[in-house]
Design a protein around this motif. Structure first.
Motif, short mmCIF file in Angstrom:
data_model
loop_
_atom_site.label_atom_id
_atom_site.label_comp_id
_atom_site.label_asym_id
_atom_site.label_seq_id
_atom_site.Cartn_x
_atom_site.Cartn_y
_atom_site.Cartn_z
N GLN A 256 3.85 15.82 4.68
CA GLN A 256 3.46 15.73 6.08
C GLN A 256 4.70 15.74 6.96
O GLN A 256 5.73 15.17 6.61
CB GLN A 256 2.68 14.44 6.33
CG GLN A 256 1.36 14.38 5.58
CD GLN A 256 0.57 13.16 5.97
OE1 GLN A 256 -0.55 13.26 6.45
NE2 GLN A 256 1.16 12.01 5.78
N ARG B 95 0.81 -1.21 0.00
CA ARG B 95 0.00 0.00 0.00
C ARG B 95 0.85 1.26 0.00
O ARG B 95 0.52 2.24 -0.66
CB ARG B 95 -0.92 -0.01 1.22
CG ARG B 95 -1.76 1.25 1.43
CD ARG B 95 -2.77 1.48 0.32
NE ARG B 95 -3.82 0.52 0.31
CZ ARG B 95 -4.97 0.63 0.97
NH1 ARG B 95 -5.16 1.67 1.76
NH2 ARG B 95 -5.91 -0.28 0.87
N ASN C 82 -11.33 1.60 9.82
CA ASN C 82 -10.04 2.17 10.17
C ASN C 82 -10.20 3.15 11.32
O ASN C 82 -10.54 4.30 11.13
CB ASN C 82 -9.44 2.88 8.96
CG ASN C 82 -8.06 3.39 9.26
OD1 ASN C 82 -7.53 3.18 10.34
ND2 ASN C 82 -7.48 4.08 8.31
N ASP D 227 -3.77 17.48 4.20
CA ASP D 227 -5.01 16.72 4.26
C ASP D 227 -6.02 17.45 5.12
O ASP D 227 -5.66 18.07 6.13
CB ASP D 227 -4.76 15.33 4.84
CG ASP D 227 -3.95 14.46 3.92
OD1 ASP D 227 -3.26 13.53 4.41
OD2 ASP D 227 -3.98 14.70 2.70
N ASN E 174 -9.10 12.92 15.89
CA ASN E 174 -9.25 13.20 14.47
C ASN E 174 -9.35 14.70 14.24
O ASN E 174 -9.61 15.47 15.17
CB ASN E 174 -10.43 12.44 13.86
CG ASN E 174 -11.77 13.00 14.28
OD1 ASN E 174 -11.99 14.21 14.21
ND2 ASN E 174 -12.67 12.15 14.71
N THR F 66 0.32 19.24 7.53
CA THR F 66 -0.35 18.37 6.58
C THR F 66 -1.24 19.20 5.69
O THR F 66 -1.74 20.24 6.11
CB THR F 66 -1.17 17.28 7.29
OG1 THR F 66 -1.76 16.43 6.30
CG2 THR F 66 -2.25 17.86 8.17
N LYS G 65 -1.48 10.77 10.93
CA LYS G 65 -1.89 9.87 9.85
C LYS G 65 -2.76 10.63 8.89
O LYS G 65 -3.78 11.18 9.26
CB LYS G 65 -2.65 8.67 10.39
CG LYS G 65 -3.16 7.74 9.27
CD LYS G 65 -3.95 6.60 9.84
CE LYS G 65 -4.44 5.67 8.75
NZ LYS G 65 -5.45 6.31 7.88
N GLY G 66 -2.33 10.66 7.62
CA GLY G 66 -3.14 11.25 6.57
C GLY G 66 -3.86 10.15 5.83
O GLY G 66 -4.54 9.32 6.43
N THR G 67 -3.69 10.09 4.53
CA THR G 67 -4.40 9.12 3.73
C THR G 67 -3.96 7.69 4.03
O THR G 67 -4.77 6.82 4.32
CB THR G 67 -4.19 9.40 2.23
OG1 THR G 67 -4.57 10.75 1.97
CG2 THR G 67 -5.05 8.47 1.40
N TYR G 68 -2.65 7.44 3.98
CA TYR G 68 -2.17 6.10 4.23
C TYR G 68 -1.07 6.07 5.29
O TYR G 68 -1.10 5.26 6.19
CB TYR G 68 -1.61 5.47 2.94
CG TYR G 68 -2.64 5.22 1.88
CD1 TYR G 68 -2.51 5.75 0.61
CD2 TYR G 68 -3.76 4.44 2.15
CE1 TYR G 68 -3.46 5.53 -0.36
CE2 TYR G 68 -4.71 4.21 1.18
CZ TYR G 68 -4.56 4.75 -0.07
OH TYR G 68 -5.50 4.52 -1.02
N THR H 253 -8.65 15.75 6.33
CA THR H 253 -9.01 14.72 7.30
C THR H 253 -7.74 14.00 7.72
O THR H 253 -7.03 13.47 6.86
CB THR H 253 -10.01 13.71 6.72
OG1 THR H 253 -11.18 14.40 6.31
CG2 THR H 253 -10.36 12.66 7.76
N TYR H 254 -7.47 14.01 8.97
CA TYR H 254 -6.27 13.34 9.46
C TYR H 254 -6.46 12.98 10.93
O TYR H 254 -7.42 13.40 11.58
CB TYR H 254 -5.02 14.23 9.29
CG TYR H 254 -5.16 15.62 9.88
CD1 TYR H 254 -5.64 16.68 9.12
CD2 TYR H 254 -4.78 15.88 11.20
CE1 TYR H 254 -5.75 17.95 9.64
CE2 TYR H 254 -4.90 17.15 11.74
CZ TYR H 254 -5.39 18.19 10.95
OH TYR H 254 -5.51 19.45 11.49
#
Lengths: 115, 112
Positions: free
Chosen positions: B2, A55, A100, B29, B52, B27, B95-98, B31-32
């Motif tokens: 990030q 990923r 998640n 993003d 969050n 960041t 943590k952002g997207t992945y 949403t994080y």
């Protein structure tokens, strides 16, 4: 107990050798992350797998490789080892059941010493 | 890109003092998630809290409290009445997207 199991806990080997570190994620977790922590250093992200597929990739050397198997356990292979590869290698898992919640659950780490 | 910055490399306090560990993040993003982890001398990493990006409420859990301020991109961690058992390295993470990005950690030493 996080539910993440790493083996071996300690490993001593010589330069030029190859080792395999194993990780069993928490039951139901689909994602596995590998991190390297050298002495008094922070956590360096190596690689992430989700449900068997790579990923995301971080600062993983070409001498290192990883995979996640159908039963979701993962292995990190380190080859042509150098003294600088001595570190604590952490596995973490997340994403239980597709939801998640965000946090990572870490194993106790595998301490690799290269002599 | 990030980034997580923990400017305090090491802090020493005397038992029963309050101590705040700083964390500043970057960041793009919208949403994080933000996290704090504790790494005691035994080496394992222990999850402490998740926040969050849409929840700026501060949180208190016993002697621990967290102050999340989006306006200053900070997520600071305060230990009230510190104890020797609080001695550890504390990591802030984003943590952002992945990817999860960890700060370099703050080593807290609580002296008896």
């Amino acid at each position: 107990d996080s539910g993440v199991t790493q083996t071996p806990k300690h490993l001593i080997t010589a330069t030029g050798q190859r080792v395999t570190l194993r990780c069993s994620p928490r039951s139901g977790d689909l994602s596995v992350y590998w991190y390297q922590q050298s002495l008094d250093q922070g956590l360096q992200f190596l690689i992430q797998y989700y449900n068997g597929e790579e990923r995301a990739k971080g600062n993983i050397l070409e001498r290192f490789s990883a995979q996640q198997f159908p039963d979701l356990h993962s292995e990190l292979n380190l080859s042509s080892l150098e003294l600088g590869d001595s570190a604590l290698y952490f596995c973490a898992s997340s994403i239980r059941g597709g939801q998640n919640t965000g946090e990572l659950f870490f194993g106790e780490g595998s301490r690799l010493t290269v002599l | 890109a990030q980034k997580v910055t923990q400017a305090q490399t090491e802090i020493s306090v005397v038992e029963k003092e309050d101590v705040t560990l700083d964390c500043v993040y970057e960041t793009r993003d919208t949403t994080y998630y933000l996290f704090w982890y504790k790494q005691p001398p035994s080496g394992e990493l222990v999850f402490l809290i998740r926040r969050n990006s849409f929840d700026e409420q501060n949180e208190i859990s016993g002697r621990y409290s967290w102050n999340f301020q989006k306006s200053t991109s900070s997520f600071n961690f305060t230990i009230t009445a510190s104890q020797v058992v609080d001695s550890a390295v504390y990591f802030c993470a984003l943590k952002g997207t992945y990817k999860y990005i960890f700060g370099t950690g703050t080593r807290l030493k609580v002296l008896a």
